[in-house]
Scaffold this motif. Sequence first.
Motif, PDB file in Angstrom:
ATOM      1  N   ASP A 137      -2.513   4.125  -3.047  1.00 53.31           N
ATOM      2  CA  ASP A 137      -1.203   3.792  -2.460  1.00 53.31           C
ATOM      3  C   ASP A 137      -1.083   2.297  -2.182  1.00 53.31           C
ATOM      4  O   ASP A 137      -2.050   1.669  -1.758  1.00 53.31           O
ATOM      5  CB  ASP A 137      -1.007   4.559  -1.140  1.00 53.31           C
ATOM      6  N   ASN A 138       0.139   1.765  -2.374  1.00 51.36           N
ATOM      7  CA  ASN A 138       0.301   0.317  -2.224  1.00 51.36           C
ATOM      8  C   ASN A 138       0.318  -0.163  -0.767  1.00 51.36           C
ATOM      9  O   ASN A 138       0.446  -1.354  -0.520  1.00 51.36           O
ATOM     10  CB  ASN A 138       1.522  -0.194  -3.000  1.00 51.36           C
ATOM     11  N   ASP A 139       0.166   0.760   0.189  1.00 49.03           N
ATOM     12  CA  ASP A 139       0.061   0.294   1.586  1.00 49.03           C
ATOM     13  C   ASP A 139      -1.392   0.321   2.071  1.00 49.03           C
ATOM     14  O   ASP A 139      -1.661   0.210   3.262  1.00 49.03           O
ATOM     15  CB  ASP A 139       0.941   1.129   2.518  1.00 49.03           C
ATOM     16  N   ILE A 140      -2.337   0.440   1.140  1.00 44.66           N
ATOM     17  CA  ILE A 140      -3.750   0.540   1.526  1.00 44.66           C
ATOM     18  C   ILE A 140      -4.212  -0.700   2.297  1.00 44.66           C
ATOM     19  O   ILE A 140      -4.952  -0.590   3.275  1.00 44.66           O
ATOM     20  CB  ILE A 140      -4.665   0.805   0.288  1.00 44.66           C
ATOM     21  N   TYR A 141      -3.742  -1.889   1.886  1.00 46.24           N
ATOM     22  CA  TYR A 141      -4.182  -3.105   2.593  1.00 46.24           C
ATOM     23  C   TYR A 141      -3.594  -3.140   4.006  1.00 46.24           C
ATOM     24  O   TYR A 141      -4.249  -3.629   4.933  1.00 46.24           O
ATOM     25  CB  TYR A 141      -3.814  -4.365   1.799  1.00 46.24           C
ATOM     26  N   TYR A 142      -2.378  -2.619   4.144  1.00 49.07           N
ATOM     27  CA  TYR A 142      -1.786  -2.499   5.485  1.00 49.07           C
ATOM     28  C   TYR A 142      -2.698  -1.626   6.349  1.00 49.07           C
ATOM     29  O   TYR A 142      -3.047  -1.985   7.473  1.00 49.07           O
ATOM     30  CB  TYR A 142      -0.378  -1.881   5.381  1.00 49.07           C
ATOM     31  N   GLN A 143      -3.108  -0.478   5.800  1.00 51.36           N
ATOM     32  CA  GLN A 143      -3.964   0.456   6.559  1.00 51.36           C
ATOM     33  C   GLN A 143      -5.297  -0.195   6.943  1.00 51.36           C
ATOM     34  O   GLN A 143      -5.768  -0.044   8.066  1.00 51.36           O
ATOM     35  CB  GLN A 143      -4.256   1.703   5.723  1.00 51.36           C
ATOM     36  N   LEU A 144      -5.891  -0.945   6.002  1.00 52.16           N
ATOM     37  CA  LEU A 144      -7.196  -1.564   6.271  1.00 52.16           C
ATOM     38  C   LEU A 144      -7.069  -2.648   7.346  1.00 52.16           C
ATOM     39  O   LEU A 144      -7.928  -2.763   8.238  1.00 52.16           O
ATOM     40  CB  LEU A 144      -7.802  -2.152   4.994  1.00 52.16           C
ATOM     41  N   ILE A 145      -5.994  -3.448   7.283  1.00 54.89           N
ATOM     42  CA  ILE A 145      -5.811  -4.515   8.284  1.00 54.89           C
ATOM     43  C   ILE A 145      -5.628  -3.881   9.673  1.00 54.89           C
ATOM     44  O   ILE A 145      -6.185  -4.357  10.661  1.00 54.89           O
ATOM     45  CB  ILE A 145      -4.625  -5.435   7.903  1.00 54.89           C
ATOM     46  N   GLU A 146      -4.873  -2.774   9.719  1.00 48.13           N
ATOM     47  CA  GLU A 146      -4.693  -2.063  11.003  1.00 48.13           C
ATOM     48  C   GLU A 146      -6.042  -1.588  11.545  1.00 48.13           C
ATOM     49  O   GLU A 146      -6.332  -1.725  12.722  1.00 48.13           O
ATOM     50  CB  GLU A 146      -3.771  -0.856  10.806  1.00 48.13           C
ATOM     51  N   LEU A 147      -6.871  -1.017  10.661  1.00 54.81           N
ATOM     52  CA  LEU A 147      -8.203  -0.543  11.079  1.00 54.81           C
ATOM     53  C   LEU A 147      -9.056  -1.718  11.588  1.00 54.81           C
ATOM     54  O   LEU A 147      -9.772  -1.589  12.582  1.00 54.81           O
ATOM     55  CB  LEU A 147      -8.939   0.138   9.911  1.00 54.81           C
ATOM     56  N   ALA A 148      -8.950  -2.866  10.906  1.00 52.78           N
ATOM     57  CA  ALA A 148      -9.708  -4.058  11.324  1.00 52.78           C
ATOM     58  C   ALA A 148      -9.244  -4.495  12.720  1.00 52.78           C
ATOM     59  O   ALA A 148     -10.058  -4.776  13.595  1.00 52.78           O
ATOM     60  CB  ALA A 148      -9.520  -5.186  10.318  1.00 52.78           C
ATOM     61  N   ILE A 152       4.209  -5.986  -4.082  1.00 51.16           N
ATOM     62  CA  ILE A 152       4.510  -5.072  -2.983  1.00 51.16           C
ATOM     63  C   ILE A 152       3.274  -4.835  -2.100  1.00 51.16           C
ATOM     64  O   ILE A 152       3.395  -4.644  -0.891  1.00 51.16           O
ATOM     65  CB  ILE A 152       5.098  -3.737  -3.530  1.00 51.16           C
ATOM     66  N   VAL A 153       2.088  -4.861  -2.708  1.00 55.37           N
ATOM     67  CA  VAL A 153       0.839  -4.661  -1.944  1.00 55.37           C
ATOM     68  C   VAL A 153       0.693  -5.790  -0.912  1.00 55.37           C
ATOM     69  O   VAL A 153       0.336  -5.557   0.251  1.00 55.37           O
ATOM     70  CB  VAL A 153      -0.390  -4.636  -2.889  1.00 55.37           C
ATOM     71  N   PHE A 154       1.040  -7.015  -1.331  1.00 59.85           N
ATOM     72  CA  PHE A 154       0.988  -8.170  -0.429  1.00 59.85           C
ATOM     73  C   PHE A 154       2.025  -8.006   0.687  1.00 59.85           C
ATOM     74  O   PHE A 154       1.710  -8.151   1.872  1.00 59.85           O
ATOM     75  CB  PHE A 154       1.268  -9.453  -1.234  1.00 59.85           C
ATOM     76  N   GLU A 155       3.261  -7.673   0.296  1.00 62.21           N
ATOM     77  CA  GLU A 155       4.341  -7.566   1.287  1.00 62.21           C
ATOM     78  C   GLU A 155       4.064  -6.483   2.312  1.00 62.21           C
ATOM     79  O   GLU A 155       4.296  -6.653   3.505  1.00 62.21           O
ATOM     80  CB  GLU A 155       5.678  -7.315   0.584  1.00 62.21           C
ATOM     81  N   LYS A 156       3.554  -5.350   1.854  1.00 66.82           N
ATOM     82  CA  LYS A 156       3.214  -4.260   2.803  1.00 66.82           C
ATOM     83  C   LYS A 156       2.077  -4.703   3.715  1.00 66.82           C
ATOM     84  O   LYS A 156       2.081  -4.403   4.906  1.00 66.82           O
ATOM     85  CB  LYS A 156       2.793  -3.003   2.040  1.00 66.82           C
ATOM     86  N   LEU A 162       1.413  -7.653   4.758  1.00 68.28           N
ATOM     87  CA  LEU A 162       1.911  -8.606   5.764  1.00 68.28           C
ATOM     88  C   LEU A 162       2.399  -7.900   7.021  1.00 68.28           C
ATOM     89  O   LEU A 162       2.323  -8.449   8.121  1.00 68.28           O
ATOM     90  CB  LEU A 162       3.084  -9.415   5.188  1.00 68.28           C
ATOM     91  N   GLU A 163       2.904  -6.683   6.856  1.00 70.31           N
ATOM     92  CA  GLU A 163       3.442  -5.936   8.009  1.00 70.31           C
ATOM     93  C   GLU A 163       2.373  -5.698   9.072  1.00 70.31           C
ATOM     94  O   GLU A 163       2.696  -5.496  10.236  1.00 70.31           O
ATOM     95  CB  GLU A 163       4.045  -4.604   7.541  1.00 70.31           C
ATOM     96  N   ARG A 197       6.817 -13.567   9.453  1.00 70.83           N
ATOM     97  CA  ARG A 197       6.446 -12.141   9.472  1.00 70.83           C
ATOM     98  C   ARG A 197       5.223 -11.888  10.355  1.00 70.83           C
ATOM     99  O   ARG A 197       4.631 -10.809  10.308  1.00 70.83           O
ATOM    100  CB  ARG A 197       6.204 -11.641   8.050  1.00 70.83           C
ATOM    101  N   GLY A 198       4.791 -12.912  11.098  1.00 74.48           N
ATOM    102  CA  GLY A 198       3.738 -12.704  12.096  1.00 74.48           C
ATOM    103  C   GLY A 198       2.350 -13.158  11.692  1.00 74.48           C
ATOM    104  O   GLY A 198       1.369 -12.844  12.364  1.00 74.48           O
ATOM    105  N   VAL A 199       2.280 -13.926  10.570  1.00 76.35           N
ATOM    106  CA  VAL A 199       0.977 -14.430  10.100  1.00 76.35           C
ATOM    107  C   VAL A 199       0.746 -15.816  10.724  1.00 76.35           C
ATOM    108  O   VAL A 199       1.694 -16.572  10.915  1.00 76.35           O
ATOM    109  CB  VAL A 199       0.993 -14.525   8.554  1.00 76.35           C
ATOM    110  N   GLU A 200      -0.520 -16.164  11.051  1.00 77.11           N
ATOM    111  CA  GLU A 200      -0.766 -17.475  11.675  1.00 77.11           C
ATOM    112  C   GLU A 200      -0.878 -18.611  10.655  1.00 77.11           C
ATOM    113  O   GLU A 200      -0.437 -19.710  10.902  1.00 77.11           O
ATOM    114  CB  GLU A 200      -2.048 -17.431  12.524  1.00 77.11           C
TER     115      GLU A 200
END
Lengths: 157, 313
Positions: free
Chosen positions: B144-155, B169-173, B175-176, B214-217
């Motif tokens: 799924d293309n939100d996998i990086y979103y999920q991993l960042i949340e877990l981190a 889209i993987v990058f944009e998701k 970023l959320e 979008r909330g990135v430093e």
Amino acid sequence: MKVKDIMLRNTASVLPECNLEEVIKIMALQRMNGIPVVDENQKVVGFISNHDIIKALLPNYLGIINSNTFITEFIHLSKKLREYANHKVEEFMKRDIKTVNEDDNEVMAADMLIRYRIHHLPVIRNGYLVGIVTMKDLLKAMLENKENQENEKVEVK
Amino acid sequence: MITTVTLNPAIDITLELNQFILNEYNLVHQVSRIPGGKGINVSKAVRAYGSDTMALGFLGGNTGHLIADKLRDYGIITNFWHIEEETRTNIIIVDHKNQTHTLLSDPGPKICKRDLEHFKSIFSRVMSQSKIVVISGSLPIDVDNDIYYQLIELAHQKKVKALLDASGIVFEKGLEAKPILAKPDLRATGNRVFDKVIDDQETAIKIAHEIINRGVEIAVISYQDTKDIIATKEEVWLAETIDQKVVNIIGTAEAMLAGFAIKLVQEEKEETDKVIRFAMACGLASALTEEEEFHTREDIDRCLPYIKITKLK
């Protein structure tokens, strides 16, 4: 020589809730005979090996391994494996396990492997798993160790 | 510990020959087998500097074991989830006479839901011993293309800072989930981010600001081979490398990411321009070193004077 110079930098591990079927598959795919068991924070809480599984399912297998009865015991083991496939690793794992620090030396690791008659020694840094050391790794390292070779040359002189 | 994620690693086999002739017997003069994939390249650059790093992801079959063995030889700790299908192999044919590079790219194995769940469990556990995680690269089939979103949340749940380098889209998701640093991979999308094509400095700055909003430093835009825009909420910097004889462009962007990770993991905070200069020097040191070799800490020091930094805001 430090343990970190000879250890296998593989921290593949399983959770205590992992079932027997999965851990057997994981060990096969990882090409390992045993694997550390860790908690949710990657702290080592146990160790499970092929030997531990067979010993738990076939308690007297060491006694029969060279005898004719092994074939019937083997069938028994297959049955038991299927029966226990969904049982958790924590039922079979060794709990009171020995670990070594990555900055300890190779003599200490060898001493522990021999003294406690174990095949794998999980390596720890700040309490976290960072690798594993086996007698095979130790023997290879001892053979290749240049420091030892240099010392021998000095002694000969 | 700096942890890296490579969900779709590969072994890059480079075959060098005088002349490659189709439908003929071709004798290869030199063969190299190098583990590849963005996260793996970051780990290699972190290790080149001498810092500790652990590589995570999926590996399979003999190719997978070959990659794991090589990474451990480099001094990288591995904790890959091994799958039954074989890890992909990329073949690069280098023809010296005609000066051609032919790449045959393998799409790689499929990852099933069960494998992904096991991987996420490993990832979450490993975050306990990590300070920073670099999440980068393309996804395997069926992930799924939100996998990086999920991993960042877990981190973030384990208070680990995340660096994101991906495309589309993987990058944009991703970023959320608000990683601390984000860098769009422009190669795969024809320099396109948020439906805008980055073809000049002005657009690069606009996109960097959009990422920050979008909330990135820290936003990093490598809009030309030798030029990068780095933006924070308050500042915008242009970083350039002064002409050097580049011998290898593979892994340059990842070495720069490794540079950021090394500085962000330090206890004492350094000034932004120093962090940027160091990260760019890591990238340059990698570009000046053949792929099968490792650059050193001294190479990075030597590259520092060849980085020009201008504060634009």
